[in-house]
Scaffold this motif. Structure first.
Motif, PDB file in Angstrom:
ATOM      1  N   ILE A  77       0.539  -1.152   0.619  1.00 49.70           N
ATOM      2  CA  ILE A  77       0.169   0.160   0.370  1.00 49.70           C
ATOM      3  C   ILE A  77       1.046   1.078  -0.296  1.00 49.70           C
ATOM      4  O   ILE A  77       0.755   2.591  -0.625  1.00 49.70           O
ATOM      5  N   THR A  78       2.222   0.694   0.804  1.00 44.85           N
ATOM      6  CA  THR A  78       2.503   2.100   0.635  1.00 44.85           C
ATOM      7  C   THR A  78       3.558   3.070  -0.483  1.00 44.85           C
ATOM      8  O   THR A  78       3.940   4.192  -1.087  1.00 44.85           O
ATOM      9  N   GLU A 104       2.461   2.347  -3.795  1.00 41.40           N
ATOM     10  CA  GLU A 104       0.806   3.521  -3.894  1.00 41.40           C
ATOM     11  C   GLU A 104       1.038   4.314  -3.708  1.00 41.40           C
ATOM     12  O   GLU A 104       0.814   5.598  -4.340  1.00 41.40           O
ATOM     13  N   LYS A 105       1.399   4.177  -2.227  1.00 36.76           N
ATOM     14  CA  LYS A 105       1.352   6.042  -1.977  1.00 36.76           C
ATOM     15  C   LYS A 105       1.817   6.480  -2.422  1.00 36.76           C
ATOM     16  O   LYS A 105       2.332   7.979  -2.861  1.00 36.76           O
ATOM     17  N   GLU A 106       3.236   6.238  -2.421  1.00 38.81           N
ATOM     18  CA  GLU A 106       4.351   6.794  -3.338  1.00 38.81           C
ATOM     19  C   GLU A 106       4.656   7.261  -4.723  1.00 38.81           C
ATOM     20  O   GLU A 106       4.662   8.346  -5.187  1.00 38.81           O
ATOM     21  N   ASN A 124       2.137   7.494  -5.934  1.00 46.87           N
ATOM     22  CA  ASN A 124       0.336   8.096  -6.219  1.00 46.87           C
ATOM     23  C   ASN A 124      -0.243   8.025  -7.202  1.00 46.87           C
ATOM     24  O   ASN A 124      -1.685   8.234  -8.052  1.00 46.87           O
ATOM     25  N   TYR A 162      -2.698   5.468  -5.355  1.00 44.14           N
ATOM     26  CA  TYR A 162      -3.488   4.578  -4.543  1.00 44.14           C
ATOM     27  C   TYR A 162      -5.233   5.549  -4.803  1.00 44.14           C
ATOM     28  O   TYR A 162      -5.938   5.121  -5.401  1.00 44.14           O
ATOM     29  N   ASP A 163      -4.962   6.674  -4.904  1.00 40.78           N
ATOM     30  CA  ASP A 163      -5.701   8.366  -4.887  1.00 40.78           C
ATOM     31  C   ASP A 163      -6.429   7.265  -6.618  1.00 40.78           C
ATOM     32  O   ASP A 163      -7.772   6.918  -6.419  1.00 40.78           O
ATOM     33  N   SER A 202      -1.040  -0.482   5.298  1.00 41.58           N
ATOM     34  CA  SER A 202      -2.045   0.908   6.019  1.00 41.58           C
ATOM     35  C   SER A 202      -1.834   1.898   6.426  1.00 41.58           C
ATOM     36  O   SER A 202      -2.372   2.642   6.594  1.00 41.58           O
ATOM     37  N   ARG A 233       3.406   5.702   6.571  1.00 37.40           N
ATOM     38  CA  ARG A 233       3.873   6.633   5.808  1.00 37.40           C
ATOM     39  C   ARG A 233       4.787   6.592   4.469  1.00 37.40           C
ATOM     40  O   ARG A 233       4.153   6.611   3.288  1.00 37.40           O
ATOM     41  N   ASN A 234       5.541   5.477   5.064  1.00 45.36           N
ATOM     42  CA  ASN A 234       6.399   4.995   3.614  1.00 45.36           C
ATOM     43  C   ASN A 234       6.449   3.803   4.033  1.00 45.36           C
ATOM     44  O   ASN A 234       6.724   3.147   5.057  1.00 45.36           O
ATOM     45  N   ARG A 286      -5.467  12.475   4.347  1.00 54.55           N
ATOM     46  CA  ARG A 286      -4.260  12.662   5.464  1.00 54.55           C
ATOM     47  C   ARG A 286      -3.816  14.068   6.191  1.00 54.55           C
ATOM     48  O   ARG A 286      -4.272  14.984   6.053  1.00 54.55           O
TER      49      ARG A 286
END
Lengths: 320, 546
Positions: free
Chosen positions: B79-80, B82-84, B86, B88-89, B161, B164-165, B255
Motif C-alpha cells: 500500500i505504501t 501505491e501512495k508513494e 501517487n 493509490y487515489d 496500511s 507513512r512510507n 492525510r
C-alpha cells in the motif's frame, strides 16, 4: 556567457541533441522552447555539468563545463523540472543546507538566505516546512536554492510546469527581477505564451535540432509571417475593405474577415507601410474608430517554424 | 476473485520483477544446498535415523525463516508503494469498489508467498527418500509454513496500511515479525529454571512458528499439540488483521496536512519548553543557527530533517530500551528467574545484539536510495558535497542513533559488572564484537543502498545480509552431530551471537577455539569492503553521467 559549439548527445542509436550551437549573452533571458523529448533537459543537464556530451563543447561563464564540471557548479544554478524536498526541514534550513553544501561560509550564508528569500518573495515562509508548501511556493524555494551561492547563470527547466495561472504570472515577474539583478537565465518551457513576454531571445528546438534562435521581432521577419491588422470603421466596412484591397492588391493585403464594422486584414509589410494603411483610410474619408496590429504570438511562430522544418525534411527525404 | 484487476496486476508485477526471480533462486538454492550438505553419506532409509530428522529440522526451520524474511519484501510495501507513486487515489477513482481493492491487495500478498512455499515441495520430497518424514508430518510442516506465510503477509499489509512510507513499513514489519517469532521464546529463556513456569513456557512457545515447527519435528521437545494451537492462533490473528486492513482502507480519513510550523519567539514560552523533556536537549522550534563551517552539511541535514527534527521516536525507542533492560535486569538480579550470572550475561548480549540486528540495517538502507527517489541526488550533484562527506554524514547520524539505543541498554551491563567485578576484560571483548556488528550492519545498509534501485529493495537486502550473518549462521546448532568441530567453528565464527556469548559466558562453545577475535577482524574486513563499494558507487553516481 553561454556558448556551445556543435554540442551533440546520443544514447546509442537515439540522438537526443544534434549539433547545437548557441551563444547567449550576459544578462539575457533566453527562452528554450520545444515539445517534450526535443532535447531541452538534455541541453540544460550538459550545460550544468551533469551530463557528458557525445561531442562538441560548452562553456558557461568562461568555464568549460565538459572538462571542468566541478568549476561549472560554482557559476551555475540549476533547477530541474522535478526535484524533491526534505521532510521535516524548514525553508531556511533547506537553503542553509544547500548553502553549506556549496561550501559557503556561515557568515555569508546567513545573509544570503535572507537575500534569496526576499528575491523570490518567500520571506514569510522562512519557518514553514518545505514539504508543506504548495507546488508554486516550492518552485520559488527551488529558485531560491538555485540562487543561494550567487551563480552568474541560472538554468530553469520548466519552472512553470504544474502551476496555476496566478503562480505563472508571479514566476514571470520573478524572471524579470532576476534579469534586473544581472543574472543570465536560460529557461525552458513547452508553454509558449509565458516565454514570449519575458524572453529577450528564443531558441526553438524540435527533434533534437535547433531550428531557430533570435529575437522575437527578427523571428517574425524570418518566418515571413504576415501581420494581422484589425480596424473598426464608422460605417460601410465593405466599402472600406474594397478600397484597401484596390490600393494594396493581394497578396500584399488580404481582407480575411469582416465582422460588423470590424475588418481583419492580413498584411505583408513593414511598420511604415502599416502606418501608411491608416493614412490611406483617413485620406479616403473613411472614419476609423480604432486601428491596431494583433501581436503575433509565439505559438503561431512555433507552429510555422516547425511545419516549415518538417516540410523541408520531407523534401530532402524525397530527394534522397 | 480471479478477475480482480488489482490482484492480477500485483501478482504479475511481483512475479515479473528480477527481484522475485532472484529471491526464488536464493530460496531454492539455500534449501537445496542444505539438503545436499546434510545428506547422510550412508543413505540409510530409516524413520528414526538422527541424520534424517536433523535434515528435516534444518529444512523446516530454514524454510520458515526464509518465508519470514520474504514476507515484508512482498507485503509491507503493497500500500505504501501505491501512495508513494501517487496511484493509490487513482484506484479509488475507478469503478472498483473499496472491497475489491482490499481483496486484491490481500490475496496478491498471500499468493506470492504461498507460491514460494510450494516451490520447495521437490526439495522436501527428497526427505521422503531418507524416511525422515511421514506424510502426516509433511502436511503439518506445510500447514505451519503456509499459515505463517498468510499471517505474516497480512501483518506486512496491516503495517503498510498505516505506515507513512515503504521504508518505515519494512522496518516496523521486521520488528513485529521478530516479536511474533522470538517473543514467545522469551519466557523459556528467562524462566527455564523455574518449575512453576513450565506450563506457561510451553503454552507461550505454541504461539511461535518455530515452536509449532518444533512440535511437529521434535515432539520430545515440544508437546505435539502445539502446532494445532499455532494454526488456530494464525487463523484468529489473520481474521483480526483482515478486518483492520479493511477498516483502514475504507475509513482512512484524508492525510494529515503537514503543519506549516512556526518558530517560537516568546521568551516565556521558550523557557517553559526548555524545562520539559526532551526539549532542554534539543528543540527544533528554537533552533536559530546556521550549520557551522566545521560541521559536515550532510550530517547536519540528516539530524535536522530526520533525527532531531522528528526526535520523538528516537527518544522513545531509547527510553523503551532503557525500560526493557531495567525490567530484565531487575527480574534477573532480583532472583525472580534464577541468579545465574551466565543467564544475566546471555540475556544482555542477546538483547543488545538482537537490537542491533533488527534496527541498525534500516538506519542506512535508505541513505542513497531515498536521495535518488526524492529527486534530491540531482541537486546534491550540483553542489560541492563529495561522496566522502555524503557517506560520513549519513554514517555519523546513524551512529548517533545507535549510541542512543546503546545508552538504553546500559543498565544490563552495569548489572553484569556488578555481579562479577573481574569481568571487565570479558565485557570489553564482548563490546568489541558488538562494535564490529554495529559497523557491519551499518555498512551493509550503505552497501545495499548504493546498489539497489529503490529503498524497499535496499532495506530488504540489508536485512538479508545481516540476518544471514547473525541468524542463518546459527543453523549448525541444530546439526551439532552432523558437523565436524572444525566446520562448526568455521561457520560459527561468522556469527556475532556465538562469538560474544563464548567470551562472556561460561560453558558456551567451549569446544571451539577463540571466536571473538577472528569474528571481529572478519566483520571489520567485510565492513570495510562494503564501505569501499558504497563509496565507489556513490562517486560514480555523483560524477557527470555519460
Amino acid at each position: 556567457m553561454i556558448v556551445t559549439e556543435a554540442l551533440t548527445k546520443s544514447y546509442g542509436d537515439v540522438l537526443a541533441l544534434d549539433d547545437l550551437s548557441l551563444d547567449i549573452g550576459e544578462g539575457e533571458i533566453f527562452g528554450y522552447i520545444g515539445p517534450t523529448g526535443a532535447g531541452k533537459s538534455t541541453t540544460i543537464r550538459i550545460l550544468s555539468g551533469l551530463l557528458r556530451p557525445t561531442s562538441g563543447s560548452a562553456r558557461v561563464a568562461d568555464v568549460d563545463v565538459v572538462r571542468h564540471p566541478q568549476e561549472a557548479k560554482r557559476v551555475v544554478g540549476y533547477m530541474p523540472d522535478i526535484f524533491g524536498v526534505y521532510h521535516g526541514m524548514r525553508v531556511w534550513e533547506y537553503l542553509d543546507f544547500f548553502g553549506a553544501a556549496y561550501r559557503m561560509p556561515r557568515a555569508v550564508r546567513r545573509a544570503r538566505i535572507d537575500e534569496v528569500l526576499h528575491i523570490t518573495g518567500t520571506d514569510e515562509m522562512r519557518d514553514y516546512f518545505v514539504d508543506s508548501l504548495s507546488r508554486g511556493m516550492q518552485q520559488r524555494v527551488g529558485i531560491a536554492r538555485a540562487l543561494i551561492h550567487d551563480p552568474k547563470v541560472l538554468f530553469l527547466d520548466e519552472p512553470t510546469s504544474g502551476l496555476d495561472p496566478r503562480a505563472r504570472i508571479e514566476m514571470r515577474q520573478l524572471l524579470k527581477h532576476l534579469k534586473e539583478l544581472g543574472k543570465t537565465v536560460l529557461v525552458s518551457s513547452h508553454i509558449l505564451p509565458e516565454l514570449a513576454s519575458v524572453c529577450d531571445r528564443i531558441g526553438i528546438l524540435e527533434q533534437s535540432r535547433l531550428l531557430l534562435c533570435d529575437r522575437m521581432e527578427a523571428v517574425l521577419r524570418q518566418v515571413e509571417l504576415r501581420r494581422l491588422i484589425e480596424i473598426e470603421v464608422l460605417d460601410d466596412p465593405a466599402g472600406a475593405g474594397a478600397a484597401l484591397a484596390a490600393q494594396f492588391p493581394a497578396p500584399k493585403l488580404v481582407v480575411t474577415e469582416t465582422v460588423g464594422r470590424m475588418l481583419r486584414l492580413s498584411f505583408a509589410g513593414e511598420d511604415a507601410e502599416i502606418a501608411g494603411l491608416l493614412a490611406f483610410l483617413i485620406q479616403q474619408g473613411i472614419g476609423v474608430l480604432w486601428y491596431r496590429e494583433v501581436p503575433m504570438d509565439l505559438e503561431h511562430i512555433y507552429m510555422k517554424i516547425t511545419t516549415q522544418a518538417k516540410a523541408g525534411k520531407r523534401r530532402s527525404d524525397d530527394a534522397e | 476473485m480471479l478477475s480482480n484487476p488489482v490482484l492480477l496486476r500485483e501478482v504479475k508485477s511481483a512475479l515479473r520483477s528480477p527481484l522475485a526471480l532472484a529471491l526464488a533462486a536464493l530460496y531454492l538454492g539455500v534449501l537445496a544446498t542444505l539438503v545436499w550438505w546434510m545428506w547422510p553419506q550412508e543413505g540409510i532409509y530409516s524413520a528414526t535415523a538422527r541424520a534424517s530428522r536433523s535434515l528435516l529440522l534444518v529444512c523446516g526451520v530454514a524454510q520458515l525463516l526464509l518465508v519470514i524474511l520474504y514476507a515484508p519484501a512482498f507485503a509491507a510495501t503493497a500500500i505504501t508503494a501505491e501512495k508513494e507513486r501517487n496511484t493509490y487515489d487513482l484506484l479509488f477513482a475507478t469503478l472498483l469498489r473499496p472491497r475489491d481493492i482490499v481483496a486484491g491487495k490481500l490475496f496478491s500478498s498471500i499468493v506470492v508467498l504461498l507460491l514460494f512455499v510450494l516451490l520447495s515441495l521437490p526439495v522436501f520430497a527428497a526427505c521422503f527418500f531418507l524416511g525422515a518424514v511421514s506424510v502426516r508430518e509433511a502436511a503439518a510442516i506445510y500447514m505451519v509454513t503456509a499459515a505463517s506465510s498468510v499471517m505474516f503477509g497480512l501483518l506486512g499489509l496491516s503495517v503498510s496500511s498505516v505506515a507513512r512510507n515503504s521504508h518505515l513499513a519494512l522496518v516496523v514489519t521486521y520488528l513485529l515479525l521478530l516479536l511474533f517469532t522470538a517473543g514467545p521464546w522469551v519466557p523459556w529463556f528467562l524462566l527455564e529454571q523455574q518449575p512453576w513456569a513450565a506450563k506457561f513456557i510451553h503454552e507461550a512457545r505454541a504461539f511461535s512458528p518455530l515452536g509449532a515447527m518444533a512440535s511437529v519435528i521434535l515432539p520430545a521437545f515440544e508437546p505435539s499439540g502445539a502446532w494445532r494451537t499455532y494454526l488456530i492462533f494464525c487463523g484468529a490473528a489473520s481474521v483480526v488483521m483482515v478486518a483492520f486492513i479493511i477498516g483502514r482502507v475504507h475509513w482512512a480519513g484524508p492525510r494529515d496536512a503537514r503543519r506549516h510550523g512556526a518558530t517560537i519567539q516568546d521568551p516565556a514560552e521558550l523557557a517553559q519548553r526548555r524545562m520539559s523533556f526532551p526539549f532542554y536537549l534539543v528543540d527544533p522550534q528554537r533552533r536559530k543557527g546556521c550549520i557551522p563551517d566545521w560541521l559536515n552539511p550532510m550530517f547536519a541535514k540528516e539530524l535536522r530533517s530526520r533525527a532531531f527534527g522528528g526526535g520523538r521516536w528516537i527518544f522513545r525507542l531509547a527510553a523503551a530500551c532503557f525500560g526493557l533492560s531495567m525490567l530484565l535486569m531487575i527480574g534477573v538480579v532480583g532472583n525472580l528467574v534464577g541468579p545465574t550470572p551466565n543467564l544475566i550475561r546471555s540475556v544482555a548480549l542477546v538483547f543488545q545484539l538482537g537490537l542491533i540486528v533488527l534496527i541498525v540495517p534500516s538506519l542506512t538502507a535508505g541513505a542513497i536510495t531515498q536521495e535518488r527517489e526524492r529527486g534530491n541526488l540531482e541537486l546534491l550533484r550540483m553542489s560541492r558535497l563529495g561522496p566522502l562527506s555524503f557517506l560520513t554524514g549519513k554514517l555519523g547520524v546513524a551512529l548517533l542513533f545507535v549510541m542512543f539505543l546503546l545508552l538504553g541498554t546500559l543498565p544490563g551491563w552495569f548489572a553484569i559488572y556488578y555481579l562479577e567485578i573481574n569481568t571487565m576484560p570479558e565485557i570489553l571483548d564482548a563490546w568489541a564484537v558488538i562494535g564490529a556488528t554495529i559497523l557491519f550492519a551499518l555498512t551493509a545498509g550503505l552497501f545495499s543502498s548504493a546498489l539497489a534501485p529503490r529503498t524497499p529493495v535496499a532495506t530488504a537486502l540489508a536485512y538479508a545480509i545481516t540476518f544471514l550473518a547473525a541468524i542463518v549462521t546459527l543453523l549448525p546448532l541444530l546439526t551439532a552431530d552432523q558437523l565436524s568441530v572444525r566446520l562448526r567453528e568455521m561457520i560459527l565464527v561468522l556469527n556475532p551471537f556465538a562469538s560474544a556469548l563464548q567470551v562472556l559466558t561460561r560453558g558456551v562453545f567451549d569446544d571451539l577455539g577463540i571466536l571473538w577475535q577472528r569474528h571481529a577482524v572478519m566483520s571489520l574486513g567485510v565492513s570495510a569492503l562494503f564501505l569501499i563499494i558504497a563509496f565507489l558507487r556513490l562517486r560514480w553516481l555523483l560524477l557527470p553521467q555519460k
